[in-house]
Design a protein around this motif. Structure first.
Motif, PDB file in Angstrom:
ATOM      1  N   GLY A  33      16.763  26.260 -57.651  1.00  0.00           N
ATOM      2  CA  GLY A  33      15.373  25.875 -57.824  1.00  0.00           C
ATOM      3  C   GLY A  33      15.161  24.478 -57.294  1.00  0.00           C
ATOM      4  O   GLY A  33      15.662  24.118 -56.230  1.00  0.00           O
ATOM      5  N   ALA A  34      14.461  23.653 -58.059  1.00  0.00           N
ATOM      6  CA  ALA A  34      14.097  22.327 -57.571  1.00  0.00           C
ATOM      7  C   ALA A  34      15.319  21.436 -57.366  1.00  0.00           C
ATOM      8  O   ALA A  34      15.582  20.943 -56.259  1.00  0.00           O
ATOM      9  CB  ALA A  34      13.113  21.683 -58.547  1.00  0.00           C
ATOM     10  N   ASP A  57      17.011  34.226 -58.967  1.00  0.00           N
ATOM     11  CA  ASP A  57      15.558  34.371 -58.843  1.00  0.00           C
ATOM     12  C   ASP A  57      15.129  34.496 -57.386  1.00  0.00           C
ATOM     13  O   ASP A  57      15.935  34.376 -56.461  1.00  0.00           O
ATOM     14  CB  ASP A  57      14.873  33.163 -59.481  1.00  0.00           C
ATOM     15  CG  ASP A  57      13.611  33.547 -60.231  1.00  0.00           C
ATOM     16  OD1 ASP A  57      13.056  34.624 -59.936  1.00  0.00           O
ATOM     17  OD2 ASP A  57      13.183  32.767 -61.094  1.00  0.00           O
ATOM     18  N   VAL A  59      11.753  33.517 -54.466  1.00  0.00           N
ATOM     19  CA  VAL A  59      10.776  32.455 -54.184  1.00  0.00           C
ATOM     20  C   VAL A  59       9.370  32.949 -54.508  1.00  0.00           C
ATOM     21  O   VAL A  59       8.960  34.047 -54.110  1.00  0.00           O
ATOM     22  CB  VAL A  59      10.851  32.016 -52.709  1.00  0.00           C
ATOM     23  CG1 VAL A  59       9.876  30.857 -52.451  1.00  0.00           C
ATOM     24  CG2 VAL A  59      12.275  31.603 -52.335  1.00  0.00           C
ATOM     25  N   GLU A  60       8.623  32.104 -55.233  1.00  0.00           N
ATOM     26  CA  GLU A  60       7.229  32.378 -55.559  1.00  0.00           C
ATOM     27  C   GLU A  60       6.377  31.192 -55.110  1.00  0.00           C
ATOM     28  O   GLU A  60       6.888  30.077 -54.960  1.00  0.00           O
ATOM     29  CB  GLU A  60       7.075  32.609 -57.061  1.00  0.00           C
ATOM     30  CG  GLU A  60       7.875  33.786 -57.587  1.00  0.00           C
ATOM     31  CD  GLU A  60       7.746  33.944 -59.096  1.00  0.00           C
ATOM     32  OE1 GLU A  60       6.913  34.760 -59.530  1.00  0.00           O
ATOM     33  OE2 GLU A  60       8.470  33.258 -59.827  1.00  0.00           O
ATOM     34  N   SER A  62       4.423  29.225 -56.625  1.00  0.00           N
ATOM     35  CA  SER A  62       4.444  28.062 -57.524  1.00  0.00           C
ATOM     36  C   SER A  62       5.677  27.193 -57.326  1.00  0.00           C
ATOM     37  O   SER A  62       5.725  26.050 -57.801  1.00  0.00           O
ATOM     38  CB  SER A  62       4.364  28.518 -58.984  1.00  0.00           C
ATOM     39  OG  SER A  62       5.496  29.302 -59.330  1.00  0.00           O
ATOM     40  N   ASN A  63       6.697  27.717 -56.650  1.00  0.00           N
ATOM     41  CA  ASN A  63       7.912  26.933 -56.389  1.00  0.00           C
ATOM     42  C   ASN A  63       7.720  25.893 -55.293  1.00  0.00           C
ATOM     43  O   ASN A  63       8.450  24.891 -55.238  1.00  0.00           O
ATOM     44  CB  ASN A  63       9.064  27.848 -55.952  1.00  0.00           C
ATOM     45  CG  ASN A  63       9.414  28.939 -56.932  1.00  0.00           C
ATOM     46  OD1 ASN A  63       9.817  30.022 -56.541  1.00  0.00           O
ATOM     47  ND2 ASN A  63       9.257  28.671 -58.227  1.00  0.00           N
ATOM     48  N   GLN A  67      10.310  22.713 -54.673  1.00  0.00           N
ATOM     49  CA  GLN A  67      11.583  23.304 -54.240  1.00  0.00           C
ATOM     50  C   GLN A  67      11.646  23.226 -52.717  1.00  0.00           C
ATOM     51  O   GLN A  67      11.160  24.101 -52.007  1.00  0.00           O
ATOM     52  CB  GLN A  67      11.715  24.719 -54.791  1.00  0.00           C
ATOM     53  CG  GLN A  67      11.700  24.710 -56.320  1.00  0.00           C
ATOM     54  CD  GLN A  67      11.920  26.053 -56.966  1.00  0.00           C
ATOM     55  OE1 GLN A  67      12.362  27.015 -56.325  1.00  0.00           O
ATOM     56  NE2 GLN A  67      11.620  26.154 -58.262  1.00  0.00           N
ATOM     57  N   TYR A  70      12.074  25.738 -49.350  1.00  0.00           N
ATOM     58  CA  TYR A  70      11.346  26.990 -49.173  1.00  0.00           C
ATOM     59  C   TYR A  70       9.971  26.777 -48.564  1.00  0.00           C
ATOM     60  O   TYR A  70       9.407  25.687 -48.613  1.00  0.00           O
ATOM     61  CB  TYR A  70      11.227  27.715 -50.518  1.00  0.00           C
ATOM     62  CG  TYR A  70      12.541  27.845 -51.239  1.00  0.00           C
ATOM     63  CD1 TYR A  70      13.672  28.292 -50.562  1.00  0.00           C
ATOM     64  CD2 TYR A  70      12.677  27.483 -52.576  1.00  0.00           C
ATOM     65  CE1 TYR A  70      14.896  28.401 -51.208  1.00  0.00           C
ATOM     66  CE2 TYR A  70      13.887  27.583 -53.229  1.00  0.00           C
ATOM     67  CZ  TYR A  70      15.004  28.037 -52.532  1.00  0.00           C
ATOM     68  OH  TYR A  70      16.214  28.126 -53.170  1.00  0.00           O
ATOM     69  N   LYS A  81      16.144  33.204 -53.749  1.00  0.00           N
ATOM     70  CA  LYS A  81      16.271  31.796 -53.401  1.00  0.00           C
ATOM     71  C   LYS A  81      17.588  31.492 -52.689  1.00  0.00           C
ATOM     72  O   LYS A  81      17.618  30.698 -51.739  1.00  0.00           O
ATOM     73  CB  LYS A  81      16.128  30.938 -54.666  1.00  0.00           C
ATOM     74  CG  LYS A  81      14.725  30.964 -55.243  1.00  0.00           C
ATOM     75  CD  LYS A  81      14.608  30.112 -56.503  1.00  0.00           C
ATOM     76  CE  LYS A  81      13.187  30.164 -57.059  1.00  0.00           C
ATOM     77  NZ  LYS A  81      13.045  29.378 -58.307  1.00  0.00           N
ATOM     78  N   ASP A 184       7.580  25.215 -66.740  1.00  0.00           N
ATOM     79  CA  ASP A 184       6.517  26.200 -66.859  1.00  0.00           C
ATOM     80  C   ASP A 184       5.566  25.893 -68.001  1.00  0.00           C
ATOM     81  O   ASP A 184       4.484  26.473 -68.079  1.00  0.00           O
ATOM     82  CB  ASP A 184       7.122  27.599 -67.041  1.00  0.00           C
ATOM     83  CG  ASP A 184       7.895  28.047 -65.822  1.00  0.00           C
ATOM     84  OD1 ASP A 184       7.265  28.342 -64.800  1.00  0.00           O
ATOM     85  OD2 ASP A 184       9.138  28.071 -65.892  1.00  0.00           O
ATOM     86  N   ARG A 268       7.749  31.667 -69.006  1.00  0.00           N
ATOM     87  CA  ARG A 268       7.492  32.425 -67.773  1.00  0.00           C
ATOM     88  C   ARG A 268       6.859  33.782 -68.021  1.00  0.00           C
ATOM     89  O   ARG A 268       6.606  34.518 -67.075  1.00  0.00           O
ATOM     90  CB  ARG A 268       8.800  32.605 -66.989  1.00  0.00           C
ATOM     91  CG  ARG A 268       9.360  31.299 -66.463  1.00  0.00           C
ATOM     92  CD  ARG A 268      10.533  31.540 -65.559  1.00  0.00           C
ATOM     93  NE  ARG A 268      10.217  32.448 -64.476  1.00  0.00           N
ATOM     94  CZ  ARG A 268      11.107  32.866 -63.582  1.00  0.00           C
ATOM     95  NH1 ARG A 268      12.351  32.469 -63.647  1.00  0.00           N
ATOM     96  NH2 ARG A 268      10.760  33.690 -62.612  1.00  0.00           N
TER      97      ARG A 268
END
Length: 341
Positions: A33-34, A57, A59-60, A62-63, A67, A70, A81, A184, A268
């Motif tokens: 993630g981040a 997970d 990638v969405e 909101s990332n 992050q 991406y 990811k 979140d 989430r």
């Protein structure tokens, strides 16, 4: 050795001999993630010989605010990811061996994934996985760097089994779910991610080149919005009664019961259901079976099945994210109805 690392070699504490050590080193990053994207960027650009990217997970949108590896196309394709990061990092440094692993780190696979590296970097978002990392690293004598960031605050410390307190010395009990802020629930700004991950990466480089005299012995905490920085001295915080490093009891490496394989992901509105052993699902056949029942999207890494108001994200190893609920019983029911045993 080519000129790629010339500026790093000019930095005297690393030098040519240190760079040679980095080129021979192996690092695992838990979570992409981040923090993980920044850590992976630093490790690959620094010339770490092998980097394993572990993430469960995909990638969405909101990332994308924090992050950094991406982009919108990764989110549109619902790429895992680890896969998206591998694609980016391979173009940054083709000389580094990069292994993407799309899975949840569990008691079933943690030793397999972490025991063949020289250092582990924590980029996770929950204490249960961190305690699992701690158990593996203490048991096998592998150094690791803890890090966390949320809102505008962040924390890190470097852990050397046998020399420093381990994570369970510092935090004997995990906070109860819902007690701690998460990205979140409380949000997060990008700069704190880079600050914490850059400190983690620096400690990693120190350990990999053997610069013990420069190591940071503290637990560091930052609040960059309120301009606060705390150094908490923990060098003498090792506890003889610590279950992990004091008593060599590694309870987080004990596989949980079947009931423990479903967990609500804090903040989430998602429940993760994991099999007790890795499976090998035929996503194409599953897509054909589910198509008459709802909307199906699929790539070669995962399947998304939409049945309002829920979405089931299915991975080839049998792991399923049930989105749209935090009710474990309902998630299990949806799993049984559409995926089966």
């Amino acid at each position: 050795m080519n000129t790629r690392y010339s500026r790093q070699i000019l930095f005297a504490p690393i030098g040519r001999s240190g760079q040679e050590k980095l080129l021979q080193s192996r690092v695992a990053i838990v979570g992409m993630g981040a923090l993980g994207t920044v850590l992976a960027n630093h490790m690959v650009r620094a010339g770490i010989g092998f980097v394993r990217l572990i993430d469960r997970d995909f990638v969405e949108p909101s990332n994308l605010q924090r992050q950094m590896l991406y982009d919108e196309s990764d989110a549109a394709q619902h790429l895992p990811k680890a896969i998206a990061a591998h694609a980016k990092l391979s173009q940054i440094n083709s000389e580094v061996g990069i292994e993407p692993v799309v899975t949840d780190l569990t008691a079933y696979n943690a030793e397999q994934l972490l025991c063949d590296v020289d250092l582990v970097l924590d980029a996770t978002d929950n204490f249960q996985v961190r305690y699992l990392v701690n158990d593996v690293c203490v048991k096998h004598g592998i150094p690791w760097v803890y890090g966390g960031a949320v809102s505008a605050t962040g924390t890190f410390t470097a852990i050397r089994p046998g020399q420093t307190p381990c994570l369970r010395c510092l935090f004997p009990e995990a906070p109860n779910p819902g007690e701690m802020a998460t990205c979140d629930t409380a949000g997060v700004i990008g700069p704190i991610i880079h600050i914490v991950a850059s400190y983690q990466a620096t400690e990693a480089l120190k350990m990999l080149v053997g610069a013990d005299d420069a190591r940071n012995p503290n637990l560091e905490h930052f609040d960059i919005w309120n301009n606060q920085h705390q150094q908490i001295k923990v060098a003498n915080a090792r506890r003889p009664d610590c279950p992990a490093c004091g008593q060599q009891q590694f309870s987080f490496l004990q596989p949980p019961s079947d009931e423990g394989q479903a967990v609500s992901l804090c903040g989430r509105d998602t429940v993760q259901i994991s099999p007790t052993a890795n499976l090998s699902l035929d996503l194409e056949a599953l897509a054909e079976r589910l198509s008459p029942l709802g909307t199906v999207e699929r790539n070669r890494f995962l399947l998304r099945f939409h049945t309002e108001p829920h979405t089931l994200v299915v991975f080839p190893d049998g792991r399923v994210l049930v989105q749209g609920t935090d009710d474990i019983s309902l998630a299990r029911s949806l799993h049984a109805r559409y995926i089966g045993a």
